[in-house]
Design a protein around this motif. Structure first.
Motif, short mmCIF file in Angstrom:
data_model
loop_
_atom_site.label_atom_id
_atom_site.label_comp_id
_atom_site.label_asym_id
_atom_site.label_seq_id
_atom_site.Cartn_x
_atom_site.Cartn_y
_atom_site.Cartn_z
N LEU A 189 0.84 -1.19 0.00
CA LEU A 189 0.00 0.00 0.00
C LEU A 189 0.88 1.25 0.00
CD1 LEU A 189 -2.76 1.37 0.20
CD2 LEU A 189 -2.63 1.08 2.68
N ARG A 190 2.00 1.18 0.75
CA ARG A 190 2.94 2.34 0.76
C ARG A 190 3.49 2.55 -0.64
NH1 ARG A 190 4.14 0.81 5.95
NH2 ARG A 190 5.65 -0.76 5.32
N TRP A 191 3.89 1.42 -1.29
CA TRP A 191 4.43 1.50 -2.66
C TRP A 191 3.36 2.14 -3.57
CZ3 TRP A 191 1.87 -1.33 -6.52
CH2 TRP A 191 2.39 -1.18 -7.80
N PHE A 192 2.11 1.64 -3.45
CA PHE A 192 1.04 2.12 -4.32
C PHE A 192 0.77 3.61 -4.08
CE2 PHE A 192 -2.64 1.85 -6.97
CZ PHE A 192 -3.52 2.79 -6.44
N GLN B 251 2.69 5.90 -3.03
CA GLN B 251 3.74 6.78 -3.56
C GLN B 251 3.57 6.94 -5.07
OE1 GLN B 251 7.11 4.82 -1.93
NE2 GLN B 251 6.79 5.92 0.01
N ARG B 252 3.18 5.83 -5.70
CA ARG B 252 3.10 5.86 -7.16
C ARG B 252 1.80 6.51 -7.65
NH1 ARG B 252 4.13 0.54 -10.80
NH2 ARG B 252 3.09 1.55 -12.57
N TYR B 253 0.73 6.32 -6.86
CA TYR B 253 -0.57 6.89 -7.28
C TYR B 253 -1.15 7.71 -6.12
CZ TYR B 253 -0.14 3.39 -10.93
OH TYR B 253 0.32 2.62 -11.97
N PRO B 254 -0.49 8.80 -5.71
CA PRO B 254 -0.94 9.55 -4.54
C PRO B 254 -2.37 10.04 -4.66
CG PRO B 254 0.75 10.76 -5.75
CD PRO B 254 0.69 9.40 -6.34
N LEU B 255 -2.76 10.47 -5.86
CA LEU B 255 -4.11 11.02 -6.02
C LEU B 255 -5.16 9.94 -5.70
CD1 LEU B 255 -5.24 13.79 -6.98
CD2 LEU B 255 -5.95 12.55 -9.06
N THR B 256 -5.00 8.76 -6.33
CA THR B 256 -5.97 7.66 -6.09
C THR B 256 -6.01 7.31 -4.62
OG1 THR B 256 -5.35 6.81 -8.25
CG2 THR B 256 -6.61 5.32 -6.82
N ALA B 257 -4.80 7.13 -4.03
CA ALA B 257 -4.74 6.67 -2.62
C ALA B 257 -5.36 7.70 -1.69
CB ALA B 257 -3.29 6.40 -2.23
N HIS B 258 -5.13 8.98 -1.97
CA HIS B 258 -5.60 9.99 -1.00
C HIS B 258 -7.03 10.44 -1.26
CE1 HIS B 258 -1.78 10.04 0.91
NE2 HIS B 258 -1.17 10.22 -0.25
N SER B 259 -7.47 10.43 -2.52
CA SER B 259 -8.82 10.98 -2.72
C SER B 259 -9.82 9.94 -3.21
CB SER B 259 -8.75 12.12 -3.74
OG SER B 259 -8.14 11.62 -4.91
N LEU B 260 -9.36 8.78 -3.71
CA LEU B 260 -10.34 7.83 -4.26
C LEU B 260 -10.51 6.57 -3.42
CD1 LEU B 260 -9.46 8.19 -8.07
CD2 LEU B 260 -11.40 9.17 -6.82
N PRO C 203 -11.60 4.46 -0.07
CA PRO C 203 -12.60 4.69 0.99
C PRO C 203 -11.92 5.24 2.25
CG PRO C 203 -12.79 2.47 0.05
CD PRO C 203 -11.53 3.06 -0.49
N PRO C 204 -12.56 6.20 2.92
CA PRO C 204 -11.97 6.81 4.12
C PRO C 204 -11.56 5.76 5.17
CG PRO C 204 -13.99 7.94 3.49
CD PRO C 204 -13.87 6.76 2.59
N LEU C 205 -12.41 4.73 5.35
CA LEU C 205 -12.08 3.74 6.38
C LEU C 205 -10.80 2.99 6.01
CD1 LEU C 205 -12.85 2.24 9.00
CD2 LEU C 205 -14.17 0.62 7.61
N TYR C 206 -10.60 2.72 4.73
CA TYR C 206 -9.40 2.01 4.29
C TYR C 206 -8.17 2.86 4.67
CZ TYR C 206 -6.19 -0.51 1.15
OH TYR C 206 -5.13 -1.25 0.64
N LYS C 207 -8.27 4.18 4.38
CA LYS C 207 -7.13 5.08 4.68
C LYS C 207 -6.91 5.15 6.18
CE LYS C 207 -8.78 8.55 2.32
NZ LYS C 207 -8.93 9.88 1.69
N GLU C 208 -8.02 5.28 6.91
CA GLU C 208 -7.95 5.41 8.38
C GLU C 208 -7.26 4.18 8.98
OE1 GLU C 208 -9.17 7.69 10.58
OE2 GLU C 208 -8.68 6.45 12.33
N LEU C 209 -7.61 3.01 8.50
CA LEU C 209 -7.10 1.78 9.12
C LEU C 209 -5.75 1.36 8.58
CD1 LEU C 209 -10.28 -0.47 9.40
CD2 LEU C 209 -9.08 0.70 11.25
N PHE C 210 -5.50 1.55 7.29
CA PHE C 210 -4.29 0.96 6.71
C PHE C 210 -3.22 1.98 6.34
CE2 PHE C 210 -6.45 -2.80 7.12
CZ PHE C 210 -7.61 -2.89 6.37
N ALA C 211 -3.64 3.23 6.07
CA ALA C 211 -2.61 4.18 5.56
C ALA C 211 -1.85 4.80 6.73
CB ALA C 211 -3.31 5.27 4.78
#
Ligand SMILES: CCS(=O)(=O)c1ccc(CC(=O)Nc2nc(-c3ccccc3)c(C(=O)c3ccccc3CC(C)C)s2)cc1
Length: 244
Positions: free
Chosen positions: A220-223, A225-234, A236-244
């Motif tokens: 997920l860290r690799w992803f 870095q490579r796709y910051p826009l998708t990871a940060h804005s696309l 789900p909030p819960l996914y980011k909250e728990l895993f990012a």
């Protein structure tokens, strides 16, 4: 703990597992041979990396939400502080999702339930994380070999979540007390099923789960870095909250 308490504890964890299971085993037994066509494989494989990651992250988050509900009904979980509940879910929810998913793994054709049908490793090629996917499939295979009952899976899932060794816990002692009662519940269930030898194997599986989840975080860290826009804005909030 009197035997009655242990029985009540097991019954409430099994009930919560059943009520938050998303799919019942018999439901998916009926779908077991519903596999994707060649065209459908090609459609998934022609998705871009970020599109496929987003597609999966949404489904994974859906599954995680049911695990959050499951956790809330584990006796003692709600007595923990909010921060400790979040800390346990942050590190444990993905592990429980993997345990649950392995119930719907078809070992005869090496496929996992995904998007309503059963998919082989190849379908996930565009995620560009073959080692994680292979490790998830291997884990699912391993879990199927144990032939756990739904009751055993329920208690094992609760033990995976209530782990006093998790990082950044405020009241480790309190988590330890809840963990010990769940451990007694699992021991009780396995003894009742005349399968005491499974306990050792389940502890081994917990170590594999930890390595699987750190591999997931690494990918997920690799992803991100490579796709910051998708990871940060696309995502789900819960996914980011728990895993990012
Ligand atoms: C969990 C509750 S359940 O009722 O058992 C249930 C409920 C719902 C389903 C349907 C479903 O969402 N299946 C998914 N499969 C996979 C998957 C994918 C690659 C290999 C193996 C399974 C999903 C993932 O996104 C995933 C899972 C583990 C590690 C990595 C990923 C990829 C991500 C992080 C990019 S979602 C299945 C089972």
């Amino acid at each position: 703990h009197s035997l009655r308490n242990i029985d009540e504890l097991c019954a409430s964890i099994v009930r919560s597992h059943r009520e938050t299971s998303q799919y019942r085993v018999e439901e998916l037994q009926a779908l077991k041979w519903k596999v994707f066509s060649r065209e459908e494989y090609q459609a998934y494989q022609s998705k871009s990396v970020d599109e496929m990651w987003q597609h999966c992250a949404i489904r994974l988050t859906d599954a995680v939400q049911y695990v959050v509900e499951f956790a809330k009904h584990i006796p003692g979980f709600r007595m923990l502080s909010q921060n400790d509940q979040i800390a346990l879910l942050k590190t444990g929810s993905m592990e429980v999702v993997l345990v649950r998913m392995s119930r719907f793994f078809n070992t005869e054709n090496n496929t996992v339930f995904f998007d309503g049908k059963f998919a082989g490793v190849e379908l996930f090629k565009s995620l560009a994380c073959g080692d994680l996917i292979t490790a998830v499939f291997d884990f699912a295979h391993d879990m199927c070999a144990l032939k756990l009952t739904e009751q055993q899976i329920a208690l094992f899932s609760a033990l995976v979540l209530i782990n006093a060794d998790r990082p950044c816990l405020e009241d480790r002692g309190k988590v330890q007390r809840v963990q010990r009662s769940v451990e007694m519940g699992l021991t009780h269930i396995l003894h009742r099923d005349n399968q005491d030898s499974l306990m050792h194997k389940l502890y081994q599986r917990m170590a594999v789960l930890r390595s699987l989840c750190s591999l997931h975080m690494e990918k997920l860290r690799w992803f991100s870095q490579r796709y910051p826009l998708t990871a940060h804005s696309l995502f789900p909030p819960l996914y980011k909250e728990l895993f990012a």
